[in-house]
Design a protein around this motif. Structure first.
Motif, short mmCIF file in Angstrom:
data_model
loop_
_atom_site.label_atom_id
_atom_site.label_comp_id
_atom_site.label_asym_id
_atom_site.label_seq_id
_atom_site.Cartn_x
_atom_site.Cartn_y
_atom_site.Cartn_z
N ALA A 1 0.82 -1.22 0.00
CA ALA A 1 0.00 0.00 0.00
C ALA A 1 0.85 1.26 0.00
O ALA A 1 0.56 2.22 -0.72
CB ALA A 1 -0.91 0.00 1.23
N LEU A 2 1.93 1.25 0.78
CA LEU A 2 2.72 2.48 0.97
C LEU A 2 3.77 2.60 -0.14
O LEU A 2 4.98 2.63 0.11
CB LEU A 2 3.38 2.46 2.35
CG LEU A 2 2.42 2.54 3.55
CD1 LEU A 2 3.13 2.17 4.85
CD2 LEU A 2 1.80 3.94 3.65
N SER A 3 3.29 2.71 -1.36
CA SER A 3 4.23 2.72 -2.48
C SER A 3 5.01 4.03 -2.55
O SER A 3 6.00 4.13 -3.27
CB SER A 3 3.50 2.45 -3.79
OG SER A 3 2.46 3.37 -3.96
N ASP A 4 4.57 5.05 -1.80
CA ASP A 4 5.33 6.30 -1.78
C ASP A 4 6.44 6.30 -0.71
O ASP A 4 7.15 7.28 -0.55
CB ASP A 4 4.41 7.52 -1.62
CG ASP A 4 3.28 7.32 -0.62
OD1 ASP A 4 3.15 6.20 -0.07
OD2 ASP A 4 2.53 8.28 -0.36
N PHE A 5 6.58 5.18 0.00
CA PHE A 5 7.68 5.06 0.96
C PHE A 5 8.82 4.28 0.29
O PHE A 5 8.57 3.31 -0.42
CB PHE A 5 7.22 4.31 2.22
CG PHE A 5 6.42 5.17 3.18
CD1 PHE A 5 5.24 5.79 2.77
CD2 PHE A 5 6.85 5.37 4.47
CE1 PHE A 5 4.52 6.60 3.63
CE2 PHE A 5 6.13 6.18 5.35
CZ PHE A 5 4.97 6.79 4.93
N GLU A 6 10.05 4.71 0.55
CA GLU A 6 11.19 4.07 -0.12
C GLU A 6 11.58 2.79 0.61
O GLU A 6 11.73 2.80 1.84
CB GLU A 6 12.37 5.04 -0.15
CG GLU A 6 13.43 4.62 -1.13
CD GLU A 6 14.47 5.73 -1.31
OE1 GLU A 6 15.65 5.43 -1.09
OE2 GLU A 6 14.08 6.87 -1.65
N SER A 7 11.76 1.72 -0.13
CA SER A 7 12.08 0.44 0.49
C SER A 7 13.52 0.41 1.01
O SER A 7 14.46 0.76 0.30
CB SER A 7 11.89 -0.69 -0.51
OG SER A 7 12.36 -1.89 0.07
N LEU A 8 13.67 -0.04 2.25
CA LEU A 8 15.01 -0.29 2.81
C LEU A 8 15.31 -1.78 2.77
O LEU A 8 16.28 -2.24 3.35
CB LEU A 8 15.10 0.22 4.25
CG LEU A 8 14.86 1.72 4.48
CD1 LEU A 8 14.96 2.04 5.97
CD2 LEU A 8 15.85 2.57 3.69
N GLU B 1 22.49 6.73 3.71
CA GLU B 1 21.49 7.72 3.30
C GLU B 1 20.12 7.15 3.66
O GLU B 1 19.78 6.06 3.23
CB GLU B 1 21.53 7.91 1.78
CG GLU B 1 22.83 8.47 1.25
CD GLU B 1 22.78 9.98 1.17
OE1 GLU B 1 21.71 10.52 0.84
OE2 GLU B 1 23.83 10.62 1.45
N LEU B 2 19.35 7.92 4.42
CA LEU B 2 18.00 7.45 4.72
C LEU B 2 16.99 8.46 4.17
O LEU B 2 17.11 9.66 4.43
CB LEU B 2 17.83 7.28 6.23
CG LEU B 2 18.42 5.97 6.77
CD1 LEU B 2 18.63 6.02 8.27
CD2 LEU B 2 17.52 4.79 6.41
N PRO B 3 16.02 7.98 3.42
CA PRO B 3 15.02 8.89 2.87
C PRO B 3 14.08 9.39 3.97
O PRO B 3 14.05 8.81 5.06
CB PRO B 3 14.26 8.03 1.86
CG PRO B 3 14.46 6.64 2.32
CD PRO B 3 15.77 6.59 3.03
N ARG B 4 13.31 10.43 3.67
CA ARG B 4 12.38 10.96 4.68
C ARG B 4 11.28 9.94 5.00
O ARG B 4 10.85 9.83 6.14
CB ARG B 4 11.75 12.27 4.17
CG ARG B 4 10.83 12.94 5.20
CD ARG B 4 10.33 14.28 4.72
NE ARG B 4 9.36 14.18 3.64
CZ ARG B 4 8.04 14.00 3.81
NH1 ARG B 4 7.54 13.90 5.02
NH2 ARG B 4 7.24 13.93 2.76
N LEU B 5 10.87 9.19 3.98
CA LEU B 5 9.82 8.18 4.17
C LEU B 5 10.39 6.82 3.79
O LEU B 5 10.76 6.61 2.62
CB LEU B 5 8.60 8.49 3.28
CG LEU B 5 8.00 9.89 3.44
CD1 LEU B 5 6.84 10.09 2.47
CD2 LEU B 5 7.54 10.16 4.88
N ALA B 6 10.51 5.95 4.75
CA ALA B 6 11.21 4.69 4.48
C ALA B 6 10.43 3.52 5.07
O ALA B 6 9.65 3.67 6.01
CB ALA B 6 12.60 4.73 5.11
#
Ligand SMILES: Nc1ncnc2c1ncn2[C@@H]1O[C@H](COP(=O)(O)OP(=O)(O)OP(=O)(O)O)[C@@H](O)[C@H]1O
Ligand SMILES: [Mg+2]
Length: 246
Positions: free
Chosen positions: A47-54, A70-75
């Motif tokens: 569902a959370l396709s706007d979050f970047e996968s870690l 580097e960590l994105p704002r939404l992960a």
């Protein structure tokens, strides 16, 4: 980082719906949000396709975890552990307790979605969270599941320095015209008192449909007059109950 787990030992109670909407609410408010999708179904990840996968959350359960440079704002970390994760569970729990604080400076909030049945992975979620939201269905087995959660909380609290803050129980899929459900709601209220959210989530097809389109109900391109206000009211109450304390 304030960590909020959504947990109840009952399938389909609304954990993922709530976890995703809370994550989107905080993301849309500009916060740095990490999601731990600990359910192997990985519904929140889809569902959370706007979050970047870690990637897989497995490293969090292993020794010597280091946060990515580097960590994105939404992960999002997902439970893609591939088959049975065969670690020694006490060791994995010790590792995650040690590793998780490494992520503290990088995010304002962490939302943890959990699997429906009890396992060491649910133990981990309750071990590392600050706050807990428990969705409850006003159906035949809903209230029994909340008893299991309170037993689990008591067990995990023995391993924590600070007890879990139970933000509350939120009734989900409520049909206000269903008198049987309304009786169950009253019974639940007299049993758990202030631990019951004032706002509940009604049964609304929009919640499912929006998630399927990878958006929260407020970004869903339909007339959401009957579905958005109760979701907003619940999320606002959740954030008030969580407060600014860790
Ligand atoms: N208030 C609601 N109104 C209508 N449908 C809902 C509501 N809450 C959840 N659903 C739908 O019910 C199903 C189960 O919800 P959800 O996936 O959030 O539960 P879950 O507790 O995460 O389930 P699981 O235990 O399988 O992980 C989903 O299809 C979801 O879209
Ligand atoms: Mg789920």
């Amino acid at each position: 980082m304030r960590t909020i787990a959504i947990n109840v030992e009952k399938g389909g109670a609304g954990k993922t719906t709530i976890a995703c909407h809370l994550a989107w609410l905080l993301a849309d408010a500009g916060h740095r949000v990490l999601v731990l999708d600990l359910d192997r179904q990985c519904n929140a990840t889809d569902a959370l396709s706007d979050f970047e996968s870690l990637g897989s959350c497995k490293p969090l359960f292993e020794a010597d975890y280091a946060a990515p440079d580097e960590l994105p704002r939404l992960a999002i970390y997902s439970n893609r552990m591939g088959g049975e994760y065969d670690a020694s569970y006490p060791t994995a729990l010790g590792n995650v307790r040690k590793n998780f604080p490494v992520l503290n400076p990088h995010f304002d909030f962490c939302i943890i979605d959990t699997p429906p049945s009890w396992s060491w992975i649910n133990f981990a979620a309750l071990l590392i969270c600050d706050h807990l939201i428990v969705p409850v269905e006003l159906g035949p087995f809903g209230p029994a599941a909340t008893k299991q959660v309170s037993d689990s909380i008591a067990t995990v609290n023995q391993r924590r320095t600070k007890p879990i803050h139970v933000a509350g129980l939120v009734p989900n899929r409520v049909r206000p015209n269903d008198s049987h459900q309304m009786k169950m709601l009253e019974a639940l209220k007299s049993k758990v008192g202030k631990n019951l959210f004032t706002h509940y989530l009604p049964e609304r097809a929009h919640y499912s449909q929006a998630i399927q389109e990878h958006v929260p109900v407020w970004r869903f391109g339909k007339d959401v007059r009957s579905s958005l206000p109760p979701m907003r009211a619940f999320l606002e109450e959740a954030m008030t109950r969580i407060g600014s304390e860790k």
